[in-house]
Design an enzyme around this catalytic site. Structure first.
Site, PDB file in Angstrom:
ATOM      1  N   SER A 193       0.800  -1.224   0.000  1.00 27.72           N
ATOM      2  CA  SER A 193       0.000   0.000   0.000  1.00 27.72           C
ATOM      3  C   SER A 193       0.833   1.275   0.000  1.00 27.72           C
ATOM      4  O   SER A 193       0.330   2.332  -0.356  1.00 27.72           O
ATOM      5  CB  SER A 193      -0.933  -0.001   1.206  1.00 27.72           C
ATOM      6  OG  SER A 193      -0.177  -0.046   2.388  1.00 27.72           O
ATOM      7  N   HIS A 221      -5.641  -4.740  -1.217  1.00 24.21           N
ATOM      8  CA  HIS A 221      -5.617  -3.619  -2.171  1.00 24.21           C
ATOM      9  C   HIS A 221      -5.697  -4.099  -3.610  1.00 24.21           C
ATOM     10  O   HIS A 221      -5.633  -3.290  -4.537  1.00 24.21           O
ATOM     11  CB  HIS A 221      -4.342  -2.786  -2.001  1.00 24.21           C
ATOM     12  CG  HIS A 221      -4.384  -1.815  -0.876  1.00 24.21           C
ATOM     13  ND1 HIS A 221      -5.080  -0.629  -0.930  1.00 24.21           N
ATOM     14  CD2 HIS A 221      -3.825  -1.854   0.365  1.00 24.21           C
ATOM     15  CE1 HIS A 221      -4.930   0.027   0.211  1.00 24.21           C
ATOM     16  NE2 HIS A 221      -4.175  -0.695   1.015  1.00 24.21           N
ATOM     17  N   LYS A 252     -12.538  -2.237   1.148  1.00 23.89           N
ATOM     18  CA  LYS A 252     -11.873  -1.325   0.204  1.00 23.89           C
ATOM     19  C   LYS A 252     -12.694  -1.300  -1.092  1.00 23.89           C
ATOM     20  O   LYS A 252     -13.798  -0.782  -1.082  1.00 23.89           O
ATOM     21  CB  LYS A 252     -10.408  -1.745   0.020  1.00 23.89           C
ATOM     22  CG  LYS A 252      -9.610  -1.489   1.293  1.00 23.89           C
ATOM     23  CD  LYS A 252      -8.119  -1.739   1.169  1.00 23.89           C
ATOM     24  CE  LYS A 252      -7.391  -1.235   2.407  1.00 23.89           C
ATOM     25  NZ  LYS A 252      -6.642  -2.268   3.121  1.00 23.89           N
TER      26      LYS A 252
HETATM   27  C1  LIG Z   1      -6.481  -2.591   4.584  1.00 24.12           C
HETATM   28  C2  LIG Z   1      -5.702  -3.834   4.751  1.00 24.12           C
HETATM   29  C3  LIG Z   1      -6.022  -4.755   5.742  1.00 24.12           C
HETATM   30  C4  LIG Z   1      -7.100  -4.490   6.754  1.00 24.12           C
HETATM   31  O1  LIG Z   1      -8.342  -4.744   6.222  1.00 24.12           O
HETATM   32  P1  LIG Z   1      -9.637  -4.498   7.156  1.00 24.12           P
HETATM   33  O2  LIG Z   1     -10.680  -5.318   6.532  1.00 24.12           O
HETATM   34  O3  LIG Z   1      -9.893  -3.030   7.128  1.00 24.12           O
HETATM   35  O4  LIG Z   1      -9.252  -4.982   8.508  1.00 24.12           O
HETATM   36  C5  LIG Z   1      -5.310  -5.922   5.805  1.00 24.12           C
HETATM   37  N1  LIG Z   1      -4.296  -6.173   4.954  1.00 24.12           N
HETATM   38  C6  LIG Z   1      -3.940  -5.312   3.990  1.00 24.12           C
HETATM   39  C7  LIG Z   1      -2.821  -5.646   3.072  1.00 24.12           C
HETATM   40  C8  LIG Z   1      -4.625  -4.104   3.872  1.00 24.12           C
HETATM   41  O5  LIG Z   1      -4.258  -3.238   2.941  1.00 24.12           O
END
Ligand SMILES: *Cc1c(COP(=O)(O)O)cnc(C)c1O
Length: 405
Positions: A193, A221, A252
């Site tokens: 990210s 992502h 997301k």
């Molecule tokens: C955003 C993200 C998470 C967390 O996801 P949530 O469902 O908000 O807990 C976990 N791993 C990665 C790689 C992320 O980018």
């Protein structure tokens, strides 16, 4: 009164003084390509709402229908009385979409990752003496790191390989080749990210096969974003069906509400239902989220144009921001890091951009290495060309004024 309680506020002071305190900006309405902040409309370039489903009519209708037909919540974990038919339907839908045998829902991807490693490593599975080994990319997400921390240290060796460095991963796998490990697990983000780069999943899968390792990929992502049909980093990297354990978020691209999942073989998923503690001891996903996520996958299955629009917007923004003279990290993902170097410049620029009508986050040490401060722009299918042009104009004028370009 505890005489050590001042340590808490001292730490807050330290965070403020070192400019690492995280301030929150409140949106006065829903997430979207354009949002409202302090009464003003600004172009949103900082959200993970890649497909613009956060406020999409079809998704909201589905979520409302979920509440109407299945209620607000379950007041139970899955194995007591918290499983509805729609939970299994969503799990099967996710598995089919990602070409896996089955999947299991969690309240977030953070808990999915927290629930995976310990459920494997800490279980004897009939062996009195054993050791597992975990190979982890240096830039893996916090939830993978925390998940691995829950493994009992005497039962596991942890090896960190340099970011996306296949020679380094191979070297570590080679080092452990003759050791009597029970499970070898390679863990990586599908998309990182901070850089917006994709893990070389085809090559990692080949190494996993060669060394008899299990491959764990967190594609939070990537799902809905990468690949022609939005099946994520595995699709983009020609590794669909080659990932043993594939986790991701529903928070997301897939609607942006909340929820996470793990995909894998039928046996692995059934096993996790028995052994994974955040699944067993935490509430089941509310019907609104289940229906919203189902509608998001239905949309992706039915209509590729939304993913196509995201890819076109990404291409356009990457090209234009470069032609303004900014340095970006090259790639194909809608995360576009605009490199500035100096933390103060990143901070001032992100504040000036908000005033100019563009919401974009600055990142600096310790989130990224010292001297690599940046603005992280995130493009969405929700952006019109006019939105993007407005953002580019603001970037140009603020960048010029601050002598960055
Ligand atoms: C955003 C993200 C998470 C967390 O996801 P949530 O469902 O908000 O807990 C976990 N791993 C990665 C790689 C992320 O980018």
């Amino acid at each position: 009164m505890m005489d050590t309680l001042h340590l808490i506020s001292d730490e807050l002071d330290r965070l403020r003084n070192t400019k690492t305190y995280k301030y929150e900006t409140a949106l006065e309405g829903p997430q979207g390509g354009v949002v409202k902040v302090s009464g003003k409309k600004v172009v949103m370039l900082a959200s993970n709402n890649y497909l613009g489903l956060s406020n999409h009519p079809a998704i909201k209708r589905a979520a409302a229908k979920g509440i109407k037909e299945y209620g607000y919540g379950l007041a139970s974990v899955r194995f007591l009385c918290g499983t509805q038919t729609i939970h299994r339907a969503l799990e099967q839908k996710i598995a089919r979409f990602l070409r896996c045998e089955d999947s299991i829902l969690y309240s977030s991807c953070f808990s999915a990752n927290e629930g995976f490693f310990a459920a494997i490593v800490n279980e004897k599975l009939g062996m009195e003496v054993y050791k597992d080994v975990l190979y982890s990319d240096r830039l893996n997400h916090a939830s993978i790191i925390d998940g691995q921390r829950l493994c009992r240290p005497e039962l596991v060796d942890k090896k960190i390989y340099q970011h996306a460095d296949m020679a380094d991963l191979e070297r570590l796998l080679e080092e452990g080749r003759d050791k009597d490990y029970r499970f070898r697990i390679i863990a990586t983000d599908g998309v990182f990210s901070m850089e917006g780069d994709l893990a070389p999943l085809d090559r990692i899968a080949a190494l996993a096969r060669r060394f008899g390792a299990m491959l764990f990929v967190d594609d939070s992502h990537g799902v809905g974003v990468c690949g022609k049909s939005g099946r994520g980093a595995p699709e983009a990297k020609n590794a669909l069906g080659k990932i043993d354990v594939l986790t991701g978020t529903l928070g997301k691209a897939i609607g942006g509400a909340a929820g996470g999942y793990i995909c894998g073989t039928e046996a692995m998923i059934s096993y996790l239902r028995q052994k994974s503690r955040p699944y067993t001891f935490s509430n089941s996903l509310p019907p609104s989220n289940v229906y919203g996520a189902m509608a998001a996958f239905d949309l992706l299955n039915r209509d590729r144009s939304i993913v196509g629009r995201l890819h076109r917007n990404t291409l356009y923004f990457r090209k234009e921001v470069k032609s303004l003279g900014f340095t970006i990290i090259e790639g194909e993902h809608p995360i576009v890091p605009i490199m500035l170097g100096d933390a103060a410049v990143a901070q001032d620029m992100s504040a000036a951009l908000l005033k100019a009508g563009v919401y974009i986050k600055g990142l600096w040490f310790p989130v990224v290495p010292k001297g690599e401060a940046r603005l992280r722009a995130q493009v969405s299918a929700d952006h019109t060309t006019r939105n993007l042009d407005r953002a580019l104009e603001a970037l140009e004028s603020v960048g010029r004024k601050m002598r960055v370009i």
